[in-house]
Design a protein around this motif. Sequence first.
Motif, PDB file in Angstrom:
ATOM      1  N   ILE A 134       0.841  -1.198   0.000  1.00  0.00           N
ATOM      2  CA  ILE A 134       0.000   0.000   0.000  1.00  0.00           C
ATOM      3  C   ILE A 134       0.876   1.248   0.000  1.00  0.00           C
ATOM      4  O   ILE A 134       0.631   2.198  -0.753  1.00  0.00           O
ATOM      5  CB  ILE A 134      -0.972  -0.017   1.200  1.00  0.00           C
ATOM      6  N   ALA A 135       1.929   1.245   0.823  1.00  0.00           N
ATOM      7  CA  ALA A 135       2.840   2.391   0.878  1.00  0.00           C
ATOM      8  C   ALA A 135       3.531   2.598  -0.465  1.00  0.00           C
ATOM      9  O   ALA A 135       3.639   3.737  -0.947  1.00  0.00           O
ATOM     10  CB  ALA A 135       3.873   2.194   1.994  1.00  0.00           C
TER      11      ALA A 135
ATOM     12  N   ARG B 205       4.066   5.678  -5.522  1.00  0.00           N
ATOM     13  CA  ARG B 205       4.051   5.707  -6.986  1.00  0.00           C
ATOM     14  C   ARG B 205       3.009   6.702  -7.492  1.00  0.00           C
ATOM     15  O   ARG B 205       3.258   7.470  -8.416  1.00  0.00           O
ATOM     16  CB  ARG B 205       3.779   4.304  -7.538  1.00  0.00           C
ATOM     17  N   ILE B 206       1.830   6.708  -6.870  1.00  0.00           N
ATOM     18  CA  ILE B 206       0.781   7.649  -7.268  1.00  0.00           C
ATOM     19  C   ILE B 206       1.226   9.080  -6.992  1.00  0.00           C
ATOM     20  O   ILE B 206       0.994   9.980  -7.802  1.00  0.00           O
ATOM     21  CB  ILE B 206      -0.544   7.339  -6.528  1.00  0.00           C
ATOM     22  N   ALA B 207       1.896   9.296  -5.872  1.00  0.00           N
ATOM     23  CA  ALA B 207       2.376  10.641  -5.542  1.00  0.00           C
ATOM     24  C   ALA B 207       3.394  11.117  -6.575  1.00  0.00           C
ATOM     25  O   ALA B 207       3.407  12.301  -6.952  1.00  0.00           O
ATOM     26  CB  ALA B 207       2.988  10.647  -4.149  1.00  0.00           C
ATOM     27  N   ARG B 208       4.253  10.218  -7.055  1.00  0.00           N
ATOM     28  CA  ARG B 208       5.271  10.580  -8.046  1.00  0.00           C
ATOM     29  C   ARG B 208       4.685  10.752  -9.438  1.00  0.00           C
ATOM     30  O   ARG B 208       4.979  11.727 -10.127  1.00  0.00           O
ATOM     31  CB  ARG B 208       6.353   9.494  -8.120  1.00  0.00           C
ATOM     32  N   ARG B 209       3.873   9.810  -9.876  1.00  0.00           N
ATOM     33  CA  ARG B 209       3.412   9.767 -11.264  1.00  0.00           C
ATOM     34  C   ARG B 209       1.997  10.279 -11.479  1.00  0.00           C
ATOM     35  O   ARG B 209       1.599  10.556 -12.601  1.00  0.00           O
ATOM     36  CB  ARG B 209       3.463   8.328 -11.792  1.00  0.00           C
TER      37      ARG B 209
END
Length: 80
Positions: free
Chosen positions: A60-61, A66-70
């Motif tokens: 989950i982390a 990944r969502i925060a970056r991309r």
Amino acid sequence: MDAPELDRGIDPELLAQAERLGMSVAGMSETQLRLHLQKVDPAGGEARARRWAEENAEAIAEHNERIARRGLISDHFRRW
């Protein structure tokens, strides 16, 4: 039909919870069993959800990072 035939495909943890409660699961789908157990033993479902979150915390982390970056795959559809 023997018991394993009836229970095929249902999460073993749900079956164990139903057995502890003395429930018959004959003819129930996993979804039906899950909904019924939420009503009669909500603490069991909460404990299962907590364990799942703990067991999957690393994934989950990583996903959140990944969502925060991309960003999200669907970000280009947003109009706001």
